[in-house]
Structure formats: C-alpha cells, structure tokens
Design a protein around this motif. Sequence first.
Motif, mmCIF file in Angstrom:
data_model
loop_
_atom_site.group_PDB
_atom_site.id
_atom_site.type_symbol
_atom_site.label_atom_id
_atom_site.label_comp_id
_atom_site.label_asym_id
_atom_site.label_seq_id
_atom_site.Cartn_x
_atom_site.Cartn_y
_atom_site.Cartn_z
ATOM 1 N N PHE A 42 0.812 -1.199 0.000
ATOM 2 C CA PHE A 42 0.000 0.000 0.000
ATOM 3 C C PHE A 42 0.858 1.265 0.000
ATOM 4 C CE2 PHE A 42 -3.192 -3.100 1.283
ATOM 5 C CZ PHE A 42 -4.169 -2.791 0.361
ATOM 6 N N SER A 43 2.046 1.197 0.557
ATOM 7 C CA SER A 43 2.978 2.315 0.456
ATOM 8 C C SER A 43 3.356 2.541 -1.007
ATOM 9 C CB SER A 43 4.227 2.033 1.297
ATOM 10 O OG SER A 43 5.203 3.015 1.070
ATOM 11 N N ASN A 46 0.517 4.169 -2.742
ATOM 12 C CA ASN A 46 0.422 5.563 -2.354
ATOM 13 C C ASN A 46 1.470 6.416 -3.063
ATOM 14 O OD1 ASN A 46 1.277 7.958 -0.639
ATOM 15 N ND2 ASN A 46 -0.623 7.371 0.368
ATOM 16 N N ASP A 50 -2.126 6.242 -8.612
ATOM 17 C CA ASP A 50 -3.206 7.167 -8.242
ATOM 18 C C ASP A 50 -4.243 6.507 -7.335
ATOM 19 O OD1 ASP A 50 -4.342 5.465 -10.097
ATOM 20 O OD2 ASP A 50 -5.387 7.032 -11.183
ATOM 21 N N TYR A 52 -4.542 6.301 -4.190
ATOM 22 C CA TYR A 52 -4.942 7.125 -3.046
ATOM 23 C C TYR A 52 -5.365 8.534 -3.457
ATOM 24 C CZ TYR A 52 -3.565 3.672 0.424
ATOM 25 O OH TYR A 52 -3.491 2.554 1.204
ATOM 26 N N CYS A 53 -5.471 8.788 -4.732
ATOM 27 C CA CYS A 53 -5.908 10.109 -5.210
ATOM 28 C C CYS A 53 -7.426 10.126 -5.312
ATOM 29 C CB CYS A 53 -5.305 10.418 -6.582
ATOM 30 S SG CYS A 53 -3.524 10.616 -6.551
ATOM 31 N N GLU A 81 -14.423 9.442 -4.263
ATOM 32 C CA GLU A 81 -14.219 9.071 -2.860
ATOM 33 C C GLU A 81 -14.962 7.774 -2.538
ATOM 34 O OE1 GLU A 81 -14.139 11.134 1.517
ATOM 35 O OE2 GLU A 81 -14.298 12.355 -0.285
ATOM 36 N N ALA A 84 -11.894 3.491 -4.297
ATOM 37 C CA ALA A 84 -10.678 2.694 -4.106
ATOM 38 C C ALA A 84 -10.926 1.610 -3.056
ATOM 39 C CB ALA A 84 -9.502 3.583 -3.705
ATOM 40 N N GLU A 85 -11.627 1.980 -1.984
ATOM 41 C CA GLU A 85 -11.948 1.003 -0.938
ATOM 42 C C GLU A 85 -12.878 -0.084 -1.477
ATOM 43 O OE1 GLU A 85 -12.094 4.312 -0.533
ATOM 44 O OE2 GLU A 85 -11.347 4.879 1.449
#
Length: 121
Positions: A42-43, A46, A50, A52-53, A81, A84-85
């Motif tokens: 996940f790093s 990030n 994109d 986490y954008c 929003e 991604a989740e």
Amino acid sequence: MSLPMPTTGKSPQLISQEMDAPLIALAQKCNGDLRLLFHSFFSFLNRRTDFYCVHNAKDALALEDTNAGLSSKRTQMGFKEGDAEKLLIAAFRQFPLRRMPPMEELKKQQQQKMQQQQQQQ
C-alpha cells in the motif's frame, strides 16, 4: 462493485502462476509478516500510483455528467471518494474464506503422515 478479471489474452491461472514467484519473494523478504507485506504494497500504491488520489469535488461532479464531454487527463486519474476502498473489498471477496480444521485434527494428520513416511523407509 464487482471486479472482473482484466483481459490480457492470458488465462487467469497463467497470470496467477507468473505473479506467484515475485509475490513469494516479497513475502519472504517480509519474513512472512503479512502486515509488513501489506504496508509495503500500500505504500507503493500511495507513492507510485493514483490509488490514493481522490477526484476534486468539481471534477467528480463533471465526471458524473455524461454530457460534459471531458477529455482532461486529470479526470482520468484517481477515484471518486470511496471507490478505491470498494475496489479493494471486491478484490478480497473474489476468493472464499477457508475454514481451518481444529488443531487436534491437524496434529493427527501430521502424525499420520510421519508414520507413513517412517513405514516407507
């Protein structure tokens, strides 16, 4: 959100086999600690993607307007929003949970295997 398999021309089994070696190497580098493996993954997402954008509120509204005719590269990056989740959960749910048998049963199976190996020698 469903997560269809990407179309690459290769079978899902072949793709999985090709990905196993680098993933096993990463897991070994993390000494089997899934928390470290996930943190590293996940790093990476990030820092280098994109994932986490989140779209700007104005851009997100324009994306929903099918008559807007947007061609901006900016609106092609990132996610609305929460999407991604949803993608992450859909990926997780592609595979069934596996129930572990009780430890006593596992120990018995191990003992039986050891006995069979000893008898074969």
